[in-house]
Design a protein around this motif. Structure first.
Motif, PDB file in Angstrom:
ATOM      1  N   LYS A  71       0.947  -1.396  -0.043  1.00  0.00           N
ATOM      2  CA  LYS A  71       0.053   0.166  -0.111  1.00  0.00           C
ATOM      3  C   LYS A  71       0.608   1.238   0.075  1.00  0.00           C
ATOM      4  CE  LYS A  71      -3.984   1.930   2.425  1.00  0.00           C
ATOM      5  NZ  LYS A  71      -4.709   1.959   3.725  1.00  0.00           N
ATOM      6  N   GLU A  72       1.866   1.301   0.600  1.00  0.00           N
ATOM      7  CA  GLU A  72       2.746   2.225   0.789  1.00  0.00           C
ATOM      8  C   GLU A  72       3.502   2.753  -0.591  1.00  0.00           C
ATOM      9  OE1 GLU A  72       4.907   2.627   5.314  1.00  0.00           O
ATOM     10  OE2 GLU A  72       5.329   0.746   4.142  1.00  0.00           O
ATOM     11  N   GLY A  78       1.841   6.692  -7.101  1.00  0.00           N
ATOM     12  CA  GLY A  78       0.603   7.188  -7.801  1.00  0.00           C
ATOM     13  C   GLY A  78       0.156   5.915  -8.209  1.00  0.00           C
ATOM     14  N   TYR A  79      -0.183   4.788  -7.682  1.00  0.00           N
ATOM     15  CA  TYR A  79      -0.645   3.279  -8.228  1.00  0.00           C
ATOM     16  C   TYR A  79       0.267   3.053  -9.374  1.00  0.00           C
ATOM     17  CZ  TYR A  79      -4.255   3.528  -4.516  1.00  0.00           C
ATOM     18  OH  TYR A  79      -4.607   3.764  -3.272  1.00  0.00           O
ATOM     19  N   TYR A  80       1.514   3.494  -9.453  1.00  0.00           N
ATOM     20  CA  TYR A  80       2.187   2.886 -10.560  1.00  0.00           C
ATOM     21  C   TYR A  80       2.002   3.549 -11.794  1.00  0.00           C
ATOM     22  CZ  TYR A  80       3.874  -0.536  -7.174  1.00  0.00           C
ATOM     23  OH  TYR A  80       4.492  -0.914  -6.010  1.00  0.00           O
ATOM     24  N   ASP A  81       1.547   4.971 -11.717  1.00  0.00           N
ATOM     25  CA  ASP A  81       1.376   5.774 -13.002  1.00  0.00           C
ATOM     26  C   ASP A  81       2.540   5.622 -13.796  1.00  0.00           C
ATOM     27  OD1 ASP A  81       1.025   8.582 -14.381  1.00  0.00           O
ATOM     28  OD2 ASP A  81      -0.678   8.642 -13.366  1.00  0.00           O
ATOM     29  N   TYR A  95      10.393   3.259 -10.933  1.00  0.00           N
ATOM     30  CA  TYR A  95       9.505   4.365 -10.924  1.00  0.00           C
ATOM     31  C   TYR A  95       9.870   5.434  -9.802  1.00  0.00           C
ATOM     32  CZ  TYR A  95       5.825   1.235 -12.825  1.00  0.00           C
ATOM     33  OH  TYR A  95       5.145   0.293 -13.586  1.00  0.00           O
ATOM     34  N   LYS A  96       9.461   6.623 -10.001  1.00  0.00           N
ATOM     35  CA  LYS A  96      10.081   7.584  -9.083  1.00  0.00           C
ATOM     36  C   LYS A  96       8.877   7.583  -8.069  1.00  0.00           C
ATOM     37  CE  LYS A  96      11.388  12.509  -8.908  1.00  0.00           C
ATOM     38  NZ  LYS A  96      11.597  13.839  -9.546  1.00  0.00           N
ATOM     39  N   GLY A  97       9.231   7.692  -6.587  1.00  0.00           N
ATOM     40  CA  GLY A  97       8.248   7.416  -5.760  1.00  0.00           C
ATOM     41  C   GLY A  97       8.423   8.688  -4.568  1.00  0.00           C
ATOM     42  N   PHE A  98       7.530   9.269  -3.977  1.00  0.00           N
ATOM     43  CA  PHE A  98       7.502  10.228  -2.692  1.00  0.00           C
ATOM     44  C   PHE A  98       6.952   9.608  -1.433  1.00  0.00           C
ATOM     45  CE2 PHE A  98       7.221  12.168  -7.070  1.00  0.00           C
ATOM     46  CZ  PHE A  98       8.060  12.999  -6.938  1.00  0.00           C
ATOM     47  N   LEU A  99       7.716   9.324  -0.735  1.00  0.00           N
ATOM     48  CA  LEU A  99       7.337   8.878   0.703  1.00  0.00           C
ATOM     49  C   LEU A  99       6.748   9.983   1.429  1.00  0.00           C
ATOM     50  CD1 LEU A  99      10.475   6.588   1.440  1.00  0.00           C
ATOM     51  CD2 LEU A  99       8.245   5.893   0.221  1.00  0.00           C
ATOM     52  N   ALA A 106      13.467   5.792  -5.799  1.00  0.00           N
ATOM     53  CA  ALA A 106      13.286   4.893  -6.948  1.00  0.00           C
ATOM     54  C   ALA A 106      12.960   3.579  -6.398  1.00  0.00           C
ATOM     55  CB  ALA A 106      14.888   4.884  -7.622  1.00  0.00           C
ATOM     56  N   ILE A 107      11.838   3.211  -7.123  1.00  0.00           N
ATOM     57  CA  ILE A 107      11.223   1.906  -6.590  1.00  0.00           C
ATOM     58  C   ILE A 107      11.266   1.069  -7.948  1.00  0.00           C
ATOM     59  CG2 ILE A 107       8.958   0.636  -5.882  1.00  0.00           C
ATOM     60  CD1 ILE A 107       8.148   3.482  -4.670  1.00  0.00           C
TER      61      ILE A 107
END
Length: 369
Positions: A71-72, A78-81, A95-99, A106-107
């Motif tokens: 979920k995190e 953004g749900y793997y936008d 993917y670029k992610g924001f915690l 980077a995910i």
């Protein structure tokens, strides 16, 4: 009579609503239970139980390593936008992610995982989580409750070295100076030397190439993508394994014998050195047939005293040519066909650092040297 009918209708309506509510609750409860069981299944399948058994207080272990929930990471991306995709490769998508704490990460979402190598994957996660080297991309955590494991790394904003050498990105229009190229080569060598000889368990990267070298805000190099890396037991010098890697960078000896050693990384690093010198791609079908392999083309040019003809123009104009010549000789040593004749990464790192210390006109200081 009308009142009785109204009462019956009201009771029936309430009963129907109650049945719908109860059925909905049961549906979502069952769905949630199935989702929990599925997450537990993936967690076990991806080696979560093995990871939990690993000692968390080992000397040198990272305090920042975290087990993320699915979920995190969905929320972070953004749900793997698709707009969050910053990289694609043969092994997965990044993917670029924001915690929530405003960190950018980077995910990496792998395509598949070999169930027979889960324990090895977990060992790699444990070892990489303990690596604390400024020139290795930091592994911050992972998520094991999805079909394939997700890895969370520090975000490195300036992208791959490949893009900056070959001008294949709108953010890489600035030409790298010779001093910057030399520094980047030293940083990569330091990182690989650390992985080979200073990490708690030696690691062979196995896919060293300019697309797997990232640059941060200050253009500091960071070695990334350990998707095909292998751990080497202390009592072994080589591993027999399936040939994997990228054409143009692959060690020819490894391709023939299937015996993977740290010298395979040395060969691939040699190709990166030649990329830095020439600004040309490791493999290009746009070049003449005998020039398609950059390594072979470079070695031929060096043998025929035609080094300056294949150097990038900016290097010829800006550089200390004595440094460049020694840099080219070192690259040639790394590209020896026989692994035993190549230097170790530690030796390469020392020699590159020595080049950085060369004066602009070293012959002026012969006596003092």
């Amino acid at each position: 009579m009308d009142q009785l009918l109204n009462f019956i209708y009201a009771v029936a309506g309430i009963s129907l609503i109650a049945i719908v509510v109860v059925c909905s609750w049961l549906y979502f409860a069952i769905k949630k239970r199935r989702l929990v069981k599925l997450k537990e299944k993936y967690f076990r399948q991806n080696g979560g139980l093995i990871l939990q058994q690993q000692p968390s207080s080992e000397e040198g272990s990272s305090k920042t390593f975290k087990m993320f929930t699915a979920k995190e990471l969905k929320k972070a991306t953004g749900y793997y936008d698709k707009s969050k995709i910053i990289g694609r490769g043969g092994y997965g998508t990044v993917y670029k992610g924001f915690l929530p704490d405003n960190r950018i990460v980077a995910i990496k979402k792998s395509k598949t995982v070999d169930e027979n190598q889960i324990e090895q994957f977990i060992n790699e996660v444990v070892v990489l989580s303990q690596i604390n080297h400024r020139n290795v991309v930091k592994l911050l955590g992972c998520c094991l409750e999805t079909r394939v494991p997700l890895l969370v790394y520090e975000y490195v904003p300036n992208g791959a070295l490949f893009n900056h050498i070959h001008k294949e990105s709108i953010t890489s229009t600035i030409s790298l100076s010779w001093n910057t190229r030399l520094r980047i080569a030293i940083e990569i060598a330091d990182a690989l030397s650390y992985l080979h000889s200073a990490a708690s368990i030696p690691i062979i990267h196995r896919d060293v190439k300019s697309t797997n070298i990232l640059l941060d805000d200050n253009f500091t190099a960071k070695v990334a993508d350990f998707g095909t890396s292998r751990l080497v037991p202390r009592d072994q010098k080589q591993l027999v394994t399936v040939v994997q890697g990228t054409l143009g960078y692959l060690d020819p000896e490894f391709m023939q014998t299937n015996q993977l050693t740290e010298k395979s990384d040395v060969y691939s690093f040699g190709v990166v050195l030649v990329e830095l010198l020439t600004g040309q791609k490791a493999l290009s079908f746009a070049r003449l047939e005998e020039q398609r392999s950059l390594a072979m083309y470079f070695l031929y040019s060096l043998k025929e005293n035609q080094l300056f003809e294949i150097l990038e123009n900016d290097i010829v104009e800006q550089s200390n040519m004595e440094q460049v010549k020694e840099f080219a000789k070192l690259a040639a040593k790394c590209l020896e066909v026989k692994g035993d004749e190549r230097p170790t990464m530690k030796e390469v790192a020392i020699e590159l650092d020595g080049l950085r210390k060369m004066e602009k006109h070293p012959w002026d200081n012969v006596e003092s040297n």
